[in-house]
Design an enzyme around this catalytic site. Structure first.
Site, PDB file in Angstrom:
ATOM      1  CB  SER A 172      69.595  29.076  25.737  1.00 14.69           C
ATOM      2  OG  SER A 172      70.168  30.370  25.655  1.00 14.69           O
ATOM      3  CE1 TYR A 212      72.774  26.634  22.094  1.00 15.79           C
ATOM      4  CE2 TYR A 212      72.167  28.817  22.897  1.00 15.79           C
ATOM      5  CZ  TYR A 212      72.545  27.509  23.147  1.00 15.79           C
ATOM      6  OH  TYR A 212      72.680  27.076  24.438  1.00 15.79           O
ATOM      7  CE  LYS A 216      70.196  24.710  23.734  1.00 12.18           C
ATOM      8  NZ  LYS A 216      70.338  23.370  24.345  1.00 12.18           N
TER       9      LYS A 216
END
Length: 296
Positions: A172, A212, A216
């Site tokens: 990401s 999240y 990542k």
């Protein structure tokens, strides 16, 4: 592993009646997880539409969903006379992963490319009260770090039997430690500053997504470890940051498009470019779709 996990098809003719000219030995065998939607499905279509010849293994948790998603792709012409098999893999289930690796070993004896695309985030589950903070973080880390680690470990022997092995992870643009430190992470410019005191007001999931983002960042470290492990084996490794795309990861794709998100096909083509050697000079790095290298 029973046939209920797999939909093998003999390479005879495609739906437009054209004879497949390449044997399985000359096809590039590529496995994509999370292939029933979003960037994963877009990559399946991109490989299918390539003039190069692939045998595409479209993987997901539910075989029927993958079959339904892939059906329209298979009904269109493939310039490279590629073929597709759907395969059921739950990346959070060790037995499912092991069974899939054994099945692919038995049918093909190798794997040329592994695309660790499947993942997710549970920040909104914590924010809306359907998960505790611990549950949301554990689930997110399992999906985005532990599961691709196990996938890579199980499929490594098959990759090493390829003449051109490639290993891809989807990361990401919000995972850079340097950009977080300098407050230049995408979305930070519009994020409100926190006043002194406690508790701190929660930001919206689109600009928050802490679990999240951290997962990542951890994935990037795991990726670099695999770069080191495979250094003497000739495996080209990539961590791809596809940018803000309209998938179901962060909500309604149509609403995301209105907010400026790009089409998932951009991510699918990015994946294919790396498999077809167009980004080989950046192997071993975290790279963005716009051609830049992402800061650690």
């Amino acid at each position: 592993m029973s046939d209920s996990y797999w939909t093998p098809r003999q390479p005879q003719a495609n739906t437009r009646g054209r004879q497949l000219s390449a044997t399985m030995d000359t096809k590039t065998i590529v496995l994509v997880t999370g292939a029933n939607s979003g960037i994963g499905l877009a990559s399946i279509r991109s490989f299918w539409e390539s003039p190069k010849t692939y045998h595409i293994l479209a993987a997901g948790r539910t075989l029927q969903k993958i079959q339904d998603a892939v059906a329209p792709i298979r009904d269109s012409p493939s310039p490279g006379h590629s073929t597709i098999d759907e395969i059921e893999i739950d990346i959070s289930d060790d037995v499912s992963i092991t069974n899939a690796a054994s099945l692919i070993q038995g049918k093909f004896g190798r794997l040329d490319t592994l695309v660790n695309n499947a993942g997710g985030g549970n920040d909104t589950d914590y924010q809306n009260g359907t998960m505790s903070q611990r549950e949301a973080w554990n689930r997110t880390m399992d999906l985005n770090v532990t599961s691709p680690q196990v996938m890579t470990t199980e499929f490594a022997p098959l990759l090493l039997k390829s003449a051109d092995p490639r290993l891809l992870y989807i990361t990401s643009g919000m995972s850079s430690l340097q950009e977080e430190h300098t407050r230049t992470t995408p979305g930070e410019a519009r994020a409100p500053k926190y006043p002194a005191g406690w508790p701190k007001a929660e930001r919206t999931a689109a600009t928050n997504a802490y679990a999240y983002r951290v997962s990542k960042t951890a994935l990037n470290m795991m990726f670099l470890h695999w770069v080191r492990l495979f250094e003497a084996d000739g495996v080209k490794c990539f961590a791809l940051s596809p940018g803000f795309l309209a998938t179901n990861l962060a909500g309604d794709p149509e609403l995301m498009k209105k907010a400026g998100a790009g089409d998932p096909s951009l991510g699918g083509d990015f994946i294919r470019d790396c498999v077809e050697g167009k980004r080989d000079e950046h192997a071993g790095r975290v790279i963005r779709r716009d051609g830049s290298i992402q800061d650690w």
